[in-house]
Design an enzyme around this catalytic site. Structure first.
Site, mmCIF file in Angstrom:
data_model
loop_
_atom_site.group_PDB
_atom_site.id
_atom_site.type_symbol
_atom_site.label_atom_id
_atom_site.label_comp_id
_atom_site.label_asym_id
_atom_site.label_seq_id
_atom_site.Cartn_x
_atom_site.Cartn_y
_atom_site.Cartn_z
ATOM 1 N N CYS A 50 -4.865 3.269 0.690
ATOM 2 C CA CYS A 50 -3.526 2.729 0.954
ATOM 3 C C CYS A 50 -3.484 1.781 2.163
ATOM 4 C CB CYS A 50 -2.532 3.860 1.149
ATOM 5 S SG CYS A 50 -2.563 4.995 -0.238
ATOM 6 N N HIS B 182 4.637 3.646 7.690
ATOM 7 C CA HIS B 182 3.969 3.958 6.426
ATOM 8 C C HIS B 182 4.969 4.750 5.571
ATOM 9 C CE1 HIS B 182 0.675 4.337 3.719
ATOM 10 N NE2 HIS B 182 0.577 5.644 3.827
ATOM 11 N N GLU C 228 3.824 10.873 11.401
ATOM 12 C CA GLU C 228 4.058 9.491 11.858
ATOM 13 C C GLU C 228 5.181 9.474 12.894
ATOM 14 O OE1 GLU C 228 4.808 6.636 8.719
ATOM 15 O OE2 GLU C 228 4.297 4.946 10.021
ATOM 16 N N LYS D 207 9.134 1.800 1.458
ATOM 17 C CA LYS D 207 8.787 2.608 0.275
ATOM 18 C C LYS D 207 10.002 3.361 -0.270
ATOM 19 C CE LYS D 207 3.924 3.306 1.584
ATOM 20 N NZ LYS D 207 3.842 2.752 2.945
ATOM 21 N N HIS E 1 5.571 3.516 -3.325
ATOM 22 C CA HIS E 1 4.305 3.351 -2.610
ATOM 23 C C HIS E 1 3.385 2.489 -3.479
ATOM 24 C CE1 HIS E 1 0.881 3.776 -0.222
ATOM 25 N NE2 HIS E 1 0.867 5.078 -0.007
ATOM 26 N N PHE F 235 -5.711 7.687 2.217
ATOM 27 C CA PHE F 235 -6.623 8.796 1.912
ATOM 28 C C PHE F 235 -8.029 8.398 2.368
ATOM 29 C CE2 PHE F 235 -4.491 11.030 -1.997
ATOM 30 C CZ PHE F 235 -3.425 11.393 -1.189
#
Lengths: 101, 404
Positions: free
Chosen positions: B155, B295, B306, B327, B332, B391
């Protein structure tokens, strides 16, 4: 070996021109023997392979891609006319095309 | 004195529009692009919602990609090409720089060569699956003979691509770098894969509310599909060619957590480290940052960590920094998220306006920053950052500066 008749020649010509017209989004009357496959039609080498597969099935040909590859190195194809001539030779000679100068 | 790197083209296509302007207007309205998945039969899947591109995408794409070429690429690659070509066409003179001085970098997790693509047409499988296909086609389309390659860091892929582009400009490896990315994991196998990880929202009964970052109701991310594109150049050369300059790319950081294949480091330590490093690289203080495009995935851990990372890095000032999640509306977009959200951040700096975080109806009491719930606002900004965390522990933070 297949004996090449006018009917086969016309068939090959029609298939090749229809194929390029469809794939390259141009009218069939814009394509002639002198049409350059790369410069005029923005074509690519994968199109040769697709056409060969099409003719292999249609005429039940015994032809290996590597044979065509070797032949093409000696006789490069750039125009529609050259491609039609090569397809007719493949139908006529199949794997023996490699023995033609 | 090191070179200033500037952004001279931005574009995105996503569920909210097929260009940056339409997307921006919908973002300001707080409109959700999330709906029931329409591209295949979702019966039997735990998640049946996503933010798909508008239905007219394929017709629109035919303006940019010839039918013949289209058969040699996946829909995902086509999304990237359409987005980048529109950006290049509007803002770049492809004949200005020597062709060997233009590079193309793509952030690509995979090309989206899924079971759906294979059912549609199983020809040209190698060409469709090649991870470098997006950068390669862009290079061929325009004759750019500088390096073209792709970067895969899940990502954070496209944020990494922007970072590497920065280095190519600063180190004089290119006069211009085209950066592009596209992604879609809206297919049965990848949805099942993410469901196995409990990563996706399953609020199928209420798609538009499902992506709700920083909310107490969040239950996982919602998949979005889309693409983003940017062109970066040195300020000196961009000015010389008379380019419109949209923002400065002031700095970045890319780091690894070396912790867990899916989970972020506890309390957002890795996120904090990364943001801190990005500010140092851009030579700015925490007090200089006016806005964060987070994010913000709408997962339990990401949003919590975050937020903690922001609070620990920015201290009391963190409450004065509007933090948003794009998002919440476009879902996403995985590998493309970094560049799409980067593009949105640049647009925010240009317009001096921030889009809202949608669906923050029931805030998580633990998460108490200013997430700009529900309504867009005008905001004076000099510097803004955009975070991407992937990830595998890939972290990226981009620092953008308003260009005057």
């Amino acid at each position: 070996m297949t004996a090449i008749t006018e009917e086969i020649k016309n068939d090959v010509r029609k298939i090749v021109i229809d194929y390029f017209a469809e794939e390259c989004e141009v009218n069939t009357d814009e394509i002639n023997n002198n049409t350059h496959i790369f410069d005029d039609l923005d074509g690519d080498s994968l199109m040769f392979l697709e056409l060969i597969e099409l003719f292999k099935k249609k005429y039940n040909l015994n032809i290996d891609l590597k044979t065509i590859g070797k032949y093409s190195l000696k006789h490069p194809v750039r125009t529609i006319g050259e491609l039609i001539d090569m397809q007719i030779l493949i139908i006529e000679h199949e794997n023996n095309i490699i023995n033609i100068d | 004195m090191s070179k200033k790197v500037v952004i001279t083209s931005i574009n995105t296509i996503n569920a909210l529009g097929l260009n940056i302007d339409d997307c921006w207007q919908n973002l300001l309205k707080g409109k959700s692009g999330v709906k029931n998945i329409s591209s295949f039969d979702t019966s039997g899947l735990e998640t049946r919602i996503a933010a798909e591109l508008p239905a007219e995408f394929e017709d629109y794409a035919s303006n940019f990609v010839k039918r013949r070429i289209s058969k040699q690429m996946t829909r995902v690659t086509k999304m990237g090409i359409v987005c980048a070509k529109e950006g290049i066409g509007k803002h770049f003179d492809t004949e200005y720089y020597p062709k060997e001085r233009v590079a193309v970098i793509a952030g690509v997790v995979n090309t989206g060569y899924s079971s759906l693509e294979k059912q549609k047409d199983d020809k040209n499988s190698i060409l469709k699956a090649m991870n470098n296909s997006l950068s390669a086609w862009l290079s061929m389309d325009h004759g750019f003979t500088g390096p073209n390659f792709s970067i895969a860091t899940t990502c954070a892929s496209s944020a990494y691509a922007i970072s590497l582009g920065y280095e190519m400009i600063v180190n004089d490896q290119a006069d211009a770098v085209v950066i592009a990315s596209a992604d879609s994991v809206i297919n049965p196998e990848e949805i099942m894969g993410f469901n196995e990880l409990y990563a996706l929202s399953t609020r199928n009964d209420n798609p538009e509310l499902a992506s709700c970052p920083f909310s107490n109701d969040r239950d996982g991310f919602v998949i979005g599909e889309g693409a983003g594109a940017m062109i970066i150049e040195s300020e000196e050369k961009a000015k010389k060619r008379g380019a419109s300059i949209f923002a400065e790319l002031a700095g970045y950081a890319i780091t690894s957590e070396a912790y867990n294949i899916v989970s972020p480091k506890e309390n957002g330590e890795g996120m904090l480290f990364n943001m801190d490093k990005a500010l140092s690289h851009a030579k700015v203080e925490t007090s200089d940052i006016n806005h964060i495009n987070a994010h913000g995935t709408s997962t339990t851990l990401n949003d919590k960590y975050e937020t903690l990372a922001i609070k620990n890095l920015f201290g009391k000032n963190s409450y004065n920094i509007p933090v948003i999640s794009s998002k919440s509306m476009i879902g996403h977009t995985i590998g493309a998220a970094g560049i799409i959200e980067g593009v949105i951040t640049v647009k925010s700096l240009i317009e001096q306006q921030i889009h809202p975080t949608a669906n923050l109806i029931n805030p998580d009491p633990e998460l108490d920053l200013d997430y700009v719930p529900g309504k867009a606002r005008k905001h004076n900004m000099q510097y803004a950052i955009s975070n991407s965390f992937g990830f595998g522990g890939h972290n990226a933070t981009l620092v953008f500066k308003k260009y005057v």
